[in-house]
Every structure is written in C-alpha cells, then in structure tokens.
Design a protein around this motif. Structure first.
Motif, PDB file in Angstrom:
ATOM      1  N   GLU A   3      46.358  44.363  47.853  1.00  0.00           N
ATOM      2  CA  GLU A   3      45.061  44.412  47.174  1.00  0.00           C
ATOM      3  C   GLU A   3      44.450  43.014  47.071  1.00  0.00           C
ATOM      4  O   GLU A   3      43.250  42.832  47.316  1.00  0.00           O
ATOM      5  N   ALA A   4      45.257  42.019  46.743  1.00  0.00           N
ATOM      6  CA  ALA A   4      44.766  40.642  46.644  1.00  0.00           C
ATOM      7  C   ALA A   4      44.245  40.165  47.992  1.00  0.00           C
ATOM      8  O   ALA A   4      43.200  39.493  48.065  1.00  0.00           O
ATOM      9  N   LYS A   5      44.932  40.532  49.062  1.00  0.00           N
ATOM     10  CA  LYS A   5      44.483  40.140  50.399  1.00  0.00           C
ATOM     11  C   LYS A   5      43.152  40.807  50.737  1.00  0.00           C
ATOM     12  O   LYS A   5      42.239  40.162  51.260  1.00  0.00           O
ATOM     13  N   ARG A   6      43.040  42.122  50.426  1.00  0.00           N
ATOM     14  CA  ARG A   6      41.779  42.841  50.679  1.00  0.00           C
ATOM     15  C   ARG A   6      40.633  42.206  49.897  1.00  0.00           C
ATOM     16  O   ARG A   6      39.552  41.984  50.432  1.00  0.00           O
ATOM     17  N   ILE A   7      40.875  41.898  48.628  1.00  0.00           N
ATOM     18  CA  ILE A   7      39.833  41.308  47.784  1.00  0.00           C
ATOM     19  C   ILE A   7      39.414  39.949  48.326  1.00  0.00           C
ATOM     20  O   ILE A   7      38.226  39.625  48.398  1.00  0.00           O
ATOM     21  N   SER A   8      40.396  39.141  48.732  1.00  0.00           N
ATOM     22  CA  SER A   8      40.081  37.789  49.212  1.00  0.00           C
ATOM     23  C   SER A   8      39.284  37.806  50.511  1.00  0.00           C
ATOM     24  O   SER A   8      38.564  36.852  50.812  1.00  0.00           O
ATOM     25  N   GLN A   9      39.396  38.880  51.277  1.00  0.00           N
ATOM     26  CA  GLN A   9      38.689  38.961  52.556  1.00  0.00           C
ATOM     27  C   GLN A   9      37.372  39.728  52.473  1.00  0.00           C
ATOM     28  O   GLN A   9      36.651  39.814  53.450  1.00  0.00           O
ATOM     29  N   ASN A  10      37.066  40.275  51.304  1.00  0.00           N
ATOM     30  CA  ASN A  10      35.849  41.067  51.128  1.00  0.00           C
ATOM     31  C   ASN A  10      34.699  40.154  50.717  1.00  0.00           C
ATOM     32  O   ASN A  10      34.706  39.585  49.627  1.00  0.00           O
ATOM     33  N   PRO A  11      33.674  39.999  51.571  1.00  0.00           N
ATOM     34  CA  PRO A  11      32.562  39.099  51.246  1.00  0.00           C
ATOM     35  C   PRO A  11      31.695  39.600  50.089  1.00  0.00           C
ATOM     36  O   PRO A  11      30.922  38.840  49.509  1.00  0.00           O
ATOM     37  N   ASP A  12      31.827  40.890  49.720  1.00  0.00           N
ATOM     38  CA  ASP A  12      31.024  41.447  48.635  1.00  0.00           C
ATOM     39  C   ASP A  12      31.643  41.213  47.260  1.00  0.00           C
ATOM     40  O   ASP A  12      31.008  41.484  46.238  1.00  0.00           O
ATOM     41  N   VAL A  13      32.861  40.730  47.217  1.00  0.00           N
ATOM     42  CA  VAL A  13      33.518  40.470  45.934  1.00  0.00           C
ATOM     43  C   VAL A  13      33.079  39.105  45.427  1.00  0.00           C
ATOM     44  O   VAL A  13      33.168  38.101  46.130  1.00  0.00           O
ATOM     45  N   TRP A  14      32.572  39.092  44.191  1.00  0.00           N
ATOM     46  CA  TRP A  14      32.086  37.859  43.590  1.00  0.00           C
ATOM     47  C   TRP A  14      33.262  36.963  43.240  1.00  0.00           C
ATOM     48  O   TRP A  14      34.278  37.420  42.729  1.00  0.00           O
ATOM     49  N   GLY A  15      33.140  35.677  43.536  1.00  0.00           N
ATOM     50  CA  GLY A  15      34.202  34.736  43.226  1.00  0.00           C
ATOM     51  C   GLY A  15      33.663  33.511  42.516  1.00  0.00           C
ATOM     52  O   GLY A  15      32.449  33.336  42.382  1.00  0.00           O
ATOM     53  N   TYR A  16      34.552  32.680  42.061  1.00  0.00           N
ATOM     54  CA  TYR A  16      34.187  31.463  41.339  1.00  0.00           C
ATOM     55  C   TYR A  16      34.858  30.268  41.987  1.00  0.00           C
ATOM     56  O   TYR A  16      36.006  30.344  42.411  1.00  0.00           O
ATOM     57  N   ASP A  17      34.144  29.151  42.033  1.00  0.00           N
ATOM     58  CA  ASP A  17      34.682  27.924  42.609  1.00  0.00           C
ATOM     59  C   ASP A  17      35.432  27.082  41.590  1.00  0.00           C
ATOM     60  O   ASP A  17      36.170  26.174  41.952  1.00  0.00           O
ATOM     61  N   ASN A  18      35.206  27.372  40.307  1.00  0.00           N
ATOM     62  CA  ASN A  18      35.877  26.583  39.270  1.00  0.00           C
ATOM     63  C   ASN A  18      36.039  27.408  38.004  1.00  0.00           C
ATOM     64  O   ASN A  18      35.387  28.441  37.820  1.00  0.00           O
ATOM     65  N   MET A  19      36.887  26.948  37.126  1.00  0.00           N
ATOM     66  CA  MET A  19      37.192  27.672  35.894  1.00  0.00           C
ATOM     67  C   MET A  19      36.015  27.693  34.925  1.00  0.00           C
ATOM     68  O   MET A  19      35.846  28.653  34.168  1.00  0.00           O
ATOM     69  N   GLU A  20      35.199  26.662  34.942  1.00  0.00           N
ATOM     70  CA  GLU A  20      34.055  26.607  34.022  1.00  0.00           C
ATOM     71  C   GLU A  20      33.098  27.770  34.284  1.00  0.00           C
ATOM     72  O   GLU A  20      32.633  28.423  33.344  1.00  0.00           O
ATOM     73  N   ASP A  21      32.788  28.032  35.557  1.00  0.00           N
ATOM     74  CA  ASP A  21      31.891  29.136  35.897  1.00  0.00           C
ATOM     75  C   ASP A  21      32.500  30.482  35.506  1.00  0.00           C
ATOM     76  O   ASP A  21      31.809  31.358  34.974  1.00  0.00           O
ATOM     77  N   LEU A  22      33.789  30.650  35.742  1.00  0.00           N
ATOM     78  CA  LEU A  22      34.471  31.889  35.368  1.00  0.00           C
ATOM     79  C   LEU A  22      34.428  32.072  33.853  1.00  0.00           C
ATOM     80  O   LEU A  22      34.098  33.146  33.352  1.00  0.00           O
ATOM     81  N   LYS A  23      34.751  31.021  33.128  1.00  0.00           N
ATOM     82  CA  LYS A  23      34.760  31.087  31.657  1.00  0.00           C
ATOM     83  C   LYS A  23      33.373  31.428  31.129  1.00  0.00           C
ATOM     84  O   LYS A  23      33.222  32.265  30.230  1.00  0.00           O
ATOM     85  N   GLU A  24      32.352  30.797  31.691  1.00  0.00           N
ATOM     86  CA  GLU A  24      30.967  31.071  31.264  1.00  0.00           C
ATOM     87  C   GLU A  24      30.599  32.537  31.483  1.00  0.00           C
ATOM     88  O   GLU A  24      30.000  33.169  30.622  1.00  0.00           O
ATOM     89  N   THR A  25      30.977  33.081  32.629  1.00  0.00           N
ATOM     90  CA  THR A  25      30.682  34.483  32.921  1.00  0.00           C
ATOM     91  C   THR A  25      31.433  35.414  31.976  1.00  0.00           C
ATOM     92  O   THR A  25      30.857  36.371  31.455  1.00  0.00           O
ATOM     93  N   LEU A  26      32.703  35.132  31.725  1.00  0.00           N
ATOM     94  CA  LEU A  26      33.495  35.980  30.843  1.00  0.00           C
ATOM     95  C   LEU A  26      32.965  35.939  29.412  1.00  0.00           C
ATOM     96  O   LEU A  26      32.958  36.969  28.720  1.00  0.00           O
ATOM     97  N   GLU A  27      32.499  34.802  28.956  1.00  0.00           N
ATOM     98  CA  GLU A  27      32.015  34.653  27.589  1.00  0.00           C
ATOM     99  C   GLU A  27      30.618  35.233  27.419  1.00  0.00           C
ATOM    100  O   GLU A  27      30.191  35.550  26.303  1.00  0.00           O
ATOM    101  N   SER A  28      29.865  35.395  28.521  1.00  0.00           N
ATOM    102  CA  SER A  28      28.497  35.902  28.429  1.00  0.00           C
ATOM    103  C   SER A  28      28.453  37.431  28.311  1.00  0.00           C
ATOM    104  O   SER A  28      27.442  37.994  27.927  1.00  0.00           O
ATOM    105  N   ASP A  29      29.539  38.115  28.633  1.00  0.00           N
ATOM    106  CA  ASP A  29      29.547  39.594  28.570  1.00  0.00           C
ATOM    107  C   ASP A  29      29.782  40.109  27.195  1.00  0.00           C
ATOM    108  O   ASP A  29      30.294  39.724  26.301  1.00  0.00           O
TER     109      ASP A  29
END
Length: 109
Positions: free
Chosen positions: A83-109
């Motif tokens: 599953e991790a391999k499929r997700i990493s190869q799927n261009p439609d899955v949103w990703g983050y380049d750094n922890m700050e962006d991930l944290k901001e997204t998680l805290e905004s929900d």
C-alpha cells in the motif's frame, strides 16, 4: 556496472609489525561500491581496509560475522508495504515536502 578492486600494500599486524598483503581482485556492483566507499570514508576507512576488517572478522568467527537470512514478514506487513508503494507512486495523492506544511494542514481541519 561492475568495478574491479585491485590493491597491493603493506599494513601493520596487531603487534605493529609490517606484514605484506597480496593483490586481490573482486567484482563489485558500481553503485554498491560508490555507496560503500562513501560510508567507509565517513568512518575514516578506505574500501581495502573495510574489506580487510570484514575478512578478519570472518576468520575470527569461523564464518560470516552476521546472519544471512530471508526476512519473514507477516501478511499484514507485506500488505502495508504494498500500500505504501502504491501511494508513493500515485501522482493524485497529496504529499508534503516538510513537517511544517503537514502540521499546518492537520491543525486547520
């Protein structure tokens, strides 16, 4: 690509006496050699010294100085890895380049 390593030198034995070494040729995958050379360099070793350490440990232990075995992952772990391999190869899955962006997204929900 395979590289050849051919070294002849003198080195010190455990008592500090000079002992001769013989030229030995081995075939190594070029990518593995580059990675290993960088790793050993960061440890202050050249490839020849690292191979000598490995061979001495084999002799001292009467075999390989580590176990050689196939990993035995259970099906749940294998499924998660797939599953991790499929997700990493799927261009439609949103990703983050750094922890700050991930944290901001998680805290905004």
């Amino acid at each position: 690509m395979i590289d050849n390593v051919n070294r002849s030198q003198y080195c010190l034995d455990y008592e500090g006496d000079m002992m001769s070494t013989i030229p030995t040729q081995i075939r190594i995958d070029s990518d593995v050699k580059k990675q290993a050379t960088a790793l050993f360099g960061s440890l202050g070793l050249d490839l020849s010294s690292a191979v000598n350490i490995f061979l001495r440990q084999c002799v001292l232990r009467g075999g390989l100085p580590f176990s050689v075995e196939m990993p035995r992952y259970n099906q749940k772990v294998l499924d998660a890895m797939a599953e991790a391999k499929r997700i990493s190869q799927n261009p439609d899955v949103w990703g983050y380049d750094n922890m700050e962006d991930l944290k901001e997204t998680l805290e905004s929900d």
